[in-house]
Motif scaffolding. Structure first.
Motif, short mmCIF file in Angstrom:
data_model
loop_
_atom_site.label_atom_id
_atom_site.label_comp_id
_atom_site.label_asym_id
_atom_site.label_seq_id
_atom_site.Cartn_x
_atom_site.Cartn_y
_atom_site.Cartn_z
N LEU A 183 -101.24 63.70 21.92
CA LEU A 183 -99.96 64.38 22.06
C LEU A 183 -98.79 63.48 21.69
CD1 LEU A 183 -100.55 66.46 25.31
CD2 LEU A 183 -100.45 67.29 22.95
N VAL B 54 -111.61 67.29 21.77
CA VAL B 54 -111.40 66.10 22.61
C VAL B 54 -112.24 66.17 23.89
CG1 VAL B 54 -109.72 64.78 23.95
CG2 VAL B 54 -109.14 65.56 21.65
N PRO B 55 -112.19 67.24 24.68
CA PRO B 55 -113.06 67.30 25.86
C PRO B 55 -114.55 67.33 25.50
CG PRO B 55 -111.89 69.39 25.54
CD PRO B 55 -111.26 68.40 24.63
N ARG C 204 -106.19 62.92 25.75
CA ARG C 204 -105.27 63.98 25.35
C ARG C 204 -103.85 63.44 25.17
NH1 ARG C 204 -107.70 68.54 29.50
NH2 ARG C 204 -108.98 69.67 27.95
N GLN C 205 -103.41 62.59 26.08
CA GLN C 205 -102.05 62.05 25.98
C GLN C 205 -101.87 61.21 24.72
OE1 GLN C 205 -101.83 60.14 29.90
NE2 GLN C 205 -100.18 61.55 30.45
N TRP D 153 -103.84 55.11 27.49
CA TRP D 153 -103.46 56.16 26.55
C TRP D 153 -102.34 55.74 25.61
CZ3 TRP D 153 -98.60 58.19 26.06
CH2 TRP D 153 -97.69 57.93 27.09
N TYR E 57 -109.92 58.12 20.75
CA TYR E 57 -110.02 58.72 22.08
C TYR E 57 -111.40 58.58 22.71
CZ TYR E 57 -110.71 62.98 19.12
OH TYR E 57 -111.11 63.89 18.18
N CYS F 5 -106.86 69.16 21.60
CA CYS F 5 -106.83 68.76 23.01
C CYS F 5 -107.59 69.73 23.90
CB CYS F 5 -105.39 68.62 23.49
SG CYS F 5 -104.60 67.08 22.97
N THR F 6 -107.74 70.96 23.43
CA THR F 6 -108.47 71.97 24.23
C THR F 6 -109.89 72.20 23.74
OG1 THR F 6 -107.59 73.76 22.84
CG2 THR F 6 -106.32 73.15 24.79
N LYS G 135 -107.78 62.81 30.34
CA LYS G 135 -106.33 62.92 30.35
C LYS G 135 -105.70 61.89 29.42
CE LYS G 135 -102.30 62.65 33.40
NZ LYS G 135 -101.83 62.38 34.79
N HIS H 242 -115.44 63.70 24.67
CA HIS H 242 -115.33 62.86 25.87
C HIS H 242 -116.49 63.09 26.83
CE1 HIS H 242 -113.19 60.38 28.79
NE2 HIS H 242 -113.54 61.26 29.71
#
Length: 576
Positions: free
Chosen positions: A272, A92-93, A268-269, A42, A258, A88-89, A265, A96
């Motif tokens: 961020l 990204v998921p 997301r990091q 990350w 990403y 991120c919510t 995880k 992924h």
């Protein structure tokens, strides 16, 4: 530039090409070439994202932006933390979980091949043009170093970045970005330190801030709501939010970061990290430009910072240039004296005298730039030459090479990322998807490297075509704003509008792009209240200004795509 600086710069460029290229020898398929086998940590992805954003445009364009204007440009980054949390919510998921190569593959399953291809085409156009700007940025520095025209230096930069990206793939891109980020940070911090320590002994940091504040250079927040203003807090929080959501959430150059993550995880990091660091970093770079302005209040500065002297053929222009030069020297002396007296007295009367002296000097500078435009027959300014001029004329030998290497590092870290993402989208969304033959992984890997070279050449040609321009930091955001809002609208339909179909998505996307280009050409006259639509090839009449500034094109494009997409989908469903 001293030979020691040349050695440092050449060694850095040589190491970058070697380090970026050696990673590619371990790639035996396109997953390794484009996604590093989804095994990146990350922190490496996060630093790579930051390095991509902190391009030479940031070094050169942002410092120049605050030098000629103020710090209000920082407002467009206020939306970054909010955008990162939202992504991120959501996206990204989503990405992924799918484990795709391209951000646009998913559009085909729901909306059909046409929507996927058109969306990816918009990305290819916008990023291709934007990459031209990223290549042009360090070329300003090299033009100063070699006293060359801009065109040869653009070719040198474009070819250098293309070579190691072609061999190294995304793994080489990310690994070199991490090291380049360290060089960039050193260049910025040392430049700031050198400016502060090079001020007159009686002028401290607080004094420099006081002078800058008196002439409005520290203005960073504007709370007025006006869509015809480029930078205010509403532009940053609302309009720029759409830009950042689309850039970090749907732009392949960022999504690809990403997609290389080991886990959700880690993905997301990595985002961020940018959320926490982006605004402070931009604020620092803008403050660097402001401190540079204060430095030249006391230090000797040319009337313009352009790389080459403009030679006038007409006698009256020659005389005008000499007179402006003399007036500038007098104005510079008057401003310096006014600044010194203000620091001694801190009186309102002296503050007003300082502001008038500063305004007069800038009027003389602007007159000289206008004279240069008349002589050359083209629109020019020196915004992009200011910071390079300071480096080459004020920084000590040895450190110049490191800082110039930092600017090149910033450029290369952005160029390589864009090249790799352009190659990915072209191969995955176009060539591989439309190819009817059964090809091997080795074939597509070879094709990916060829595509990287082709995009590098096209972007270099785009940089040559754009050539001299105004602030590059603004221009690259303007190019993105024409496309990003509409692309974001398609992904909103995909994720949150269940009744949307392919007809609605494609019609909405076309409508969004058309609306954006239409709104961008609306001008009004504040004095008369009249507004007109001006074609790109027509001259803007006197007194007319843009009705909607470029950042607001992002929410406009998004809204049109979503509304039209919902309406057309509903109509098509009923008729079907």
């Amino acid at each position: 530039m001293h030979w020691i600086d040349w050695v440092i710069l050449i060694l850095f460029l040589g190491y970058t090409i070697w380090d970026g290229s050696r990673r590619g020898y371990h790639s035996d398929n396109i997953e390794g070439f484009f996604l590093a086998n989804r095994a990146m940590p990350w922190w490496a992805m996060g630093l790579s994202v930051m390095a991509t954003q902190a391009s030479a445009i940031t070094f050169i364009g942002t410092t120049g932006q605050s030098y000629v204007e103020d710090m209000r440009f920082v407002q467009i980054y206020l939306a970054v933390p909010f955008a990162m949390i939202i992504l991120c919510t959501t996206l990204v998921p989503f990405f992924h979980k799918l484990q795709n190569f391209s951000a646009y593959e998913v559009l085909e399953e729901r909306f059909g091949l046409s929507t996927r291809l058109f969306t990816s085409l918009l990305f290819l156009i916008s990023r291709g043009l934007g990459l031209g700007m990223i290549i042009a940025a360090p070329s300003y520095v090299l033009a100063l170093l070699l006293n060359f025209p801009l065109s040869p230096t653009i070719i040198i930069i474009g070819i250098t970045a293309t070579l190691y990206t072609m061999v190294g793939g995304i793994s080489g891109v990310i690994r070199t970005d991490v090291k380049q980020m360290a060089v960039m940070a050193f260049g910025l911090i040392f430049s700031f330190y050198w400016i502060i320590t090079s001020l007159p002994p009686e002028v401290g940091f607080s004094d420099a801030l006081y002078l800058a504040g008196n002439i409005g250079k520290l203005d960073a927040l504007d709370i007025s709501f006006d869509i015809s203003e480029k930078y205010n807090i509403w532009t940053g929080v609302i309009a720029a939010l759409f830009l950042m959501l689309s850039y970090f959430g749907t732009d392949q150059s960022q999504v690809q970061r990403y997609l290389t993550a080991k886990s959700l995880k880690d993905a997301r990091q990595s985002l961020l990290l940018s959320a926490y660091a982006k605004v402070p970093m931009q604020f620092f770079i803008l403050l660097l430009g402001v401190m540079l302005y204060v430095f030249y209040i006391f230090g000797s500065a040319p009337i313009t910072f352009r790389a080459v002297d403009v030679q006038a053929q007409q006698q009256e222009e020659v005389i005008a240039g000499e007179m402006l030069q003399q007036e500038y020297q007098s104005a510079h002396q008057n401003r310096r004296q006014a600044a010194q007296q203000l620091l001694e007295t801190r009186s309102p009367e002296q503050a007003e005298a300082f502001r008038k002296a500063d305004s007069h000097l800038n009027e003389v500078r602007q007159s000289e730039l206008q004279r240069q435009e008349r002589v050359t027959g083209s629109s020019l300014n020196d915004t992009n030459y200011i910071f390079p001029y300071f480096i080459l004329n004020q920084i000590p030998v040895g450190i110049i090479g490191l800082i110039v290497a930092g600017i090149f590092a910033a450029a290369l870290s952005s160029i390589d990322s864009e090249l790799n993402s352009l190659s990915t989208v072209f191969i995955v969304d176009w060539y591989k998807r439309l190819d009817t033959k059964d090809r091997s992984e080795a074939w597509y890997l070879k094709s990916s490297r060829i595509a990287t070279v082709c995009w590098g050449l096209l972007a270099t040609l785009a940089a040559l075509a754009l050539g001299e321009t105004r602030s590059i930091i603004e221009l690259v955001n303007m190019i993105g704003s024409y496309f990003y809002g509409s692309i974001l609208g398609v992904f909103i339909l995909l994720l949150w509008v269940k009744r949307a179909n392919g007809y609605g998505a494609l019609t909405g996307l076309i409508s969004g792009m058309a609306t954006v280009f239409l709104f961008d050409r609306i001008y009004d006259n504040p004095a008369t209240g009249e507004w007109i639509l001006i074609a790109p090839w027509n001259q803007i009449p006197g007194g007319f200004e843009k009705t909607i500034e470029y950042l607001w094109l992002n929410p406009v494009g998004t809204a049109v795509v979503v509304v039209v997409g919902i309406v057309i989908s509903s109509i098509w469903k009923k008729s079907g």
